[in-house]
Design a protein around this motif. Structure first.
Motif, PDB file in Angstrom:
ATOM      1  N   TRP A  28       7.430  -0.164   2.754  1.00 57.20           N
ATOM      2  CA  TRP A  28       6.865   1.068   3.313  1.00 57.20           C
ATOM      3  C   TRP A  28       7.555   1.482   4.603  1.00 57.20           C
ATOM      4  O   TRP A  28       7.581   2.652   4.945  1.00 57.20           O
ATOM      5  CB  TRP A  28       5.359   0.896   3.553  1.00 57.20           C
ATOM      6  CG  TRP A  28       5.049   0.109   4.789  1.00 57.20           C
ATOM      7  CD1 TRP A  28       4.699   0.607   6.011  1.00 57.20           C
ATOM      8  CD2 TRP A  28       5.094  -1.309   4.966  1.00 57.20           C
ATOM      9  NE1 TRP A  28       4.519  -0.400   6.927  1.00 57.20           N
ATOM     10  CE2 TRP A  28       4.759  -1.603   6.301  1.00 57.20           C
ATOM     11  CE3 TRP A  28       5.390  -2.383   4.128  1.00 57.20           C
ATOM     12  CZ2 TRP A  28       4.697  -2.894   6.812  1.00 57.20           C
ATOM     13  CZ3 TRP A  28       5.332  -3.668   4.629  1.00 57.20           C
ATOM     14  CH2 TRP A  28       4.990  -3.904   5.942  1.00 57.20           C
ATOM     15  N   LEU A  29       8.158   0.537   5.318  1.00 53.42           N
ATOM     16  CA  LEU A  29       8.799   0.851   6.596  1.00 53.42           C
ATOM     17  C   LEU A  29      10.288   1.106   6.461  1.00 53.42           C
ATOM     18  O   LEU A  29      10.992   1.312   7.437  1.00 53.42           O
ATOM     19  CB  LEU A  29       8.528  -0.258   7.616  1.00 53.42           C
ATOM     20  CG  LEU A  29       8.811  -1.718   7.221  1.00 53.42           C
ATOM     21  CD1 LEU A  29      10.264  -2.031   7.096  1.00 53.42           C
ATOM     22  CD2 LEU A  29       8.126  -2.636   8.183  1.00 53.42           C
ATOM     23  N   GLY A  30      10.786   1.115   5.233  1.00 52.26           N
ATOM     24  CA  GLY A  30      12.205   1.352   4.996  1.00 52.26           C
ATOM     25  C   GLY A  30      12.562   2.823   5.119  1.00 52.26           C
ATOM     26  O   GLY A  30      11.722   3.689   5.315  1.00 52.26           O
ATOM     27  N   SER A  31      13.862   3.085   5.025  1.00 55.01           N
ATOM     28  CA  SER A  31      14.342   4.458   5.063  1.00 55.01           C
ATOM     29  C   SER A  31      15.297   4.654   3.888  1.00 55.01           C
ATOM     30  O   SER A  31      16.445   4.204   3.956  1.00 55.01           O
ATOM     31  CB  SER A  31      15.065   4.723   6.375  1.00 55.01           C
ATOM     32  OG  SER A  31      15.560   6.035   6.400  1.00 55.01           O
ATOM     33  N   PRO A  32      14.845   5.206   2.785  1.00 51.95           N
ATOM     34  CA  PRO A  32      13.536   5.838   2.585  1.00 51.95           C
ATOM     35  C   PRO A  32      12.425   4.795   2.406  1.00 51.95           C
ATOM     36  O   PRO A  32      12.687   3.637   2.085  1.00 51.95           O
ATOM     37  CB  PRO A  32      13.727   6.637   1.294  1.00 51.95           C
ATOM     38  CG  PRO A  32      14.759   5.865   0.530  1.00 51.95           C
ATOM     39  CD  PRO A  32      15.699   5.303   1.585  1.00 51.95           C
ATOM     40  N   ALA A  33      11.201   5.260   2.627  1.00 48.91           N
ATOM     41  CA  ALA A  33      10.039   4.386   2.464  1.00 48.91           C
ATOM     42  C   ALA A  33       9.917   3.963   1.008  1.00 48.91           C
ATOM     43  O   ALA A  33      10.229   4.729   0.098  1.00 48.91           O
ATOM     44  CB  ALA A  33       8.774   5.114   2.909  1.00 48.91           C
ATOM     45  N   GLY A  34       9.474   2.744   0.808  1.00 51.39           N
ATOM     46  CA  GLY A  34       9.312   2.219  -0.546  1.00 51.39           C
ATOM     47  C   GLY A  34       7.861   1.989  -0.912  1.00 51.39           C
ATOM     48  O   GLY A  34       6.940   2.282  -0.142  1.00 51.39           O
ATOM     49  N   HIS A  35       7.659   1.427  -2.082  1.00 53.02           N
ATOM     50  CA  HIS A  35       6.345   1.229  -2.693  1.00 53.02           C
ATOM     51  C   HIS A  35       5.588   0.019  -2.125  1.00 53.02           C
ATOM     52  O   HIS A  35       4.359  -0.001  -2.119  1.00 53.02           O
ATOM     53  CB  HIS A  35       6.559   1.055  -4.207  1.00 53.02           C
ATOM     54  CG  HIS A  35       5.352   0.622  -4.962  1.00 53.02           C
ATOM     55  ND1 HIS A  35       4.347   1.491  -5.310  1.00 53.02           N
ATOM     56  CD2 HIS A  35       4.987  -0.592  -5.433  1.00 53.02           C
ATOM     57  CE1 HIS A  35       3.409   0.825  -5.971  1.00 53.02           C
ATOM     58  NE2 HIS A  35       3.780  -0.433  -6.062  1.00 53.02           N
ATOM     59  N   VAL A  36       6.290  -1.001  -1.668  1.00 53.44           N
ATOM     60  CA  VAL A  36       5.661  -2.259  -1.277  1.00 53.44           C
ATOM     61  C   VAL A  36       5.032  -2.118   0.113  1.00 53.44           C
ATOM     62  O   VAL A  36       5.701  -1.790   1.087  1.00 53.44           O
ATOM     63  CB  VAL A  36       6.676  -3.419  -1.304  1.00 53.44           C
ATOM     64  CG1 VAL A  36       6.028  -4.725  -0.844  1.00 53.44           C
ATOM     65  CG2 VAL A  36       7.256  -3.577  -2.703  1.00 53.44           C
ATOM     66  N   THR A  37       3.717  -2.398   0.169  1.00 54.87           N
ATOM     67  CA  THR A  37       2.953  -2.251   1.412  1.00 54.87           C
ATOM     68  C   THR A  37       2.749  -3.601   2.097  1.00 54.87           C
ATOM     69  O   THR A  37       2.949  -4.661   1.493  1.00 54.87           O
ATOM     70  CB  THR A  37       1.571  -1.643   1.120  1.00 54.87           C
ATOM     71  OG1 THR A  37       0.817  -2.582   0.330  1.00 54.87           O
ATOM     72  CG2 THR A  37       1.688  -0.312   0.393  1.00 54.87           C
ATOM     73  N   LYS A  38       2.298  -3.540   3.336  1.00 53.18           N
ATOM     74  CA  LYS A  38       1.969  -4.763   4.073  1.00 53.18           C
ATOM     75  C   LYS A  38       0.863  -5.533   3.365  1.00 53.18           C
ATOM     76  O   LYS A  38       0.881  -6.760   3.312  1.00 53.18           O
ATOM     77  CB  LYS A  38       1.560  -4.430   5.504  1.00 53.18           C
ATOM     78  CG  LYS A  38       1.249  -5.674   6.329  1.00 53.18           C
ATOM     79  CD  LYS A  38       1.127  -5.365   7.790  1.00 53.18           C
ATOM     80  CE  LYS A  38       0.817  -6.535   8.676  1.00 53.18           C
ATOM     81  NZ  LYS A  38       0.632  -7.834   8.123  1.00 53.18           N
ATOM     82  N   GLU A  39      -0.105  -4.822   2.799  1.00 47.13           N
ATOM     83  CA  GLU A  39      -1.204  -5.475   2.086  1.00 47.13           C
ATOM     84  C   GLU A  39      -0.682  -6.266   0.885  1.00 47.13           C
ATOM     85  O   GLU A  39      -1.181  -7.350   0.583  1.00 47.13           O
ATOM     86  CB  GLU A  39      -2.247  -4.448   1.636  1.00 47.13           C
ATOM     87  CG  GLU A  39      -3.023  -3.810   2.761  1.00 47.13           C
ATOM     88  CD  GLU A  39      -2.240  -2.739   3.529  1.00 47.13           C
ATOM     89  OE1 GLU A  39      -1.274  -2.149   2.968  1.00 47.13           O
ATOM     90  OE2 GLU A  39      -2.587  -2.503   4.695  1.00 47.13           O
TER      91      GLU A  39
END
Length: 158
Positions: A28-39
Motif C-alpha cells: 500500500w505504501l509503494g509507488s504505485p500503491a499496491g494491494h497488500v495492506t499492513k493488516e
C-alpha cells in the motif's frame, strides 16, 4: 484464486515459512500503491518470517519501519541470500509481488510466487475452516435462501 501462504505449513506452532514482499505495485505504501495492506502483513506474523526484497534502495528501511525480519535490495540474488544464508531449511519460500519479472526472479531462486492481487494475508485455523465450509456450499450449488427463510420463520414463531 485467493491464497493463504501459512496453510502450506506442516507445523502451525512454528514460523516455518518465509514471505518476501516487493514494494512498488505490491504494498500500500509503494509507488504505485499496491494491494497488500499492513493488516495483511500483520496477519502473517504468527506463521511466517517476513521481509522486503525489492529493487528499491530503501528496502531495509521499509522493513525496519514495518517491523519485518529482513530488508534486501535486489531480485534473484537477494531471494537466494534469504533462502541460503538468512533462513535456510524452511518449509516454504514465497515471494509476493506484482510483475512477471518478479515471478521469473522468484522461480529462478526456487521460490513460490503469489501475485499481490491474489494475496489476502494469513488466516487463523478457524477462518480457514469457515472458508472451506462456505466454498463447499457454493461448489455444491446449494441455495441458502430456503435455509434463511426457515431460520427466519423459526425465529419469528419462537
Amino acid at each position: 484464486m485467493k491464497v493463504c501462504p501459512c496453510r502450506l505449513s506442516r507445523n502451525p506452532d512454528e514460523k516455518t515459512i518465509v514471505i518476501a514482499y516487493d514494494v512498488d505495485g505490491t504494498l500500500w505504501l509503494g509507488s504505485p500503491a499496491g494491494h497488500v495492506t499492513k493488516e495483511m502483513i500483520d496477519s502473517c506474523r504468527w506463521c511466517a518470517v517476513q521481509g522486503i526484497v525489492s529493487g528499491r534502495a530503501d528496502a531495509e528501511e521499509i522493513a525496519k519501519n514495518l517491523d519485518l525480519d529482513f530488508g534486501l535490495t535486489g531480485g534473484t540474488d537477494a531471494l537466494l541470500k534469504v533462502k541460503n544464508e538468512l533462513y535456510p531449511n524452511m518449509e516454504a519460500y514465497i515471494h509476493v509481488a506484482d510483475t512477471y519479472t518478479d515471478e521469473v526472479e522468484a522461480k529462478n531462486a526456487n521460490w513460490d510466487f503469489i501475485y499481490a492481487g491474489a494475496f489476502e494475508g494469513c488466516y487463523s485455523e478457524e477462518e480457514v475452516q469457515r472458508r472451506k465450509v462456505f466454498r463447499g456450499l457454493a461448489n455444491a450449488s446449494i441455495s441458502l435462501a430456503p435455509l434463511a427463510l426457515l431460520l427466519l420463520y423459526m425465529w419469528v414463531v419462537k
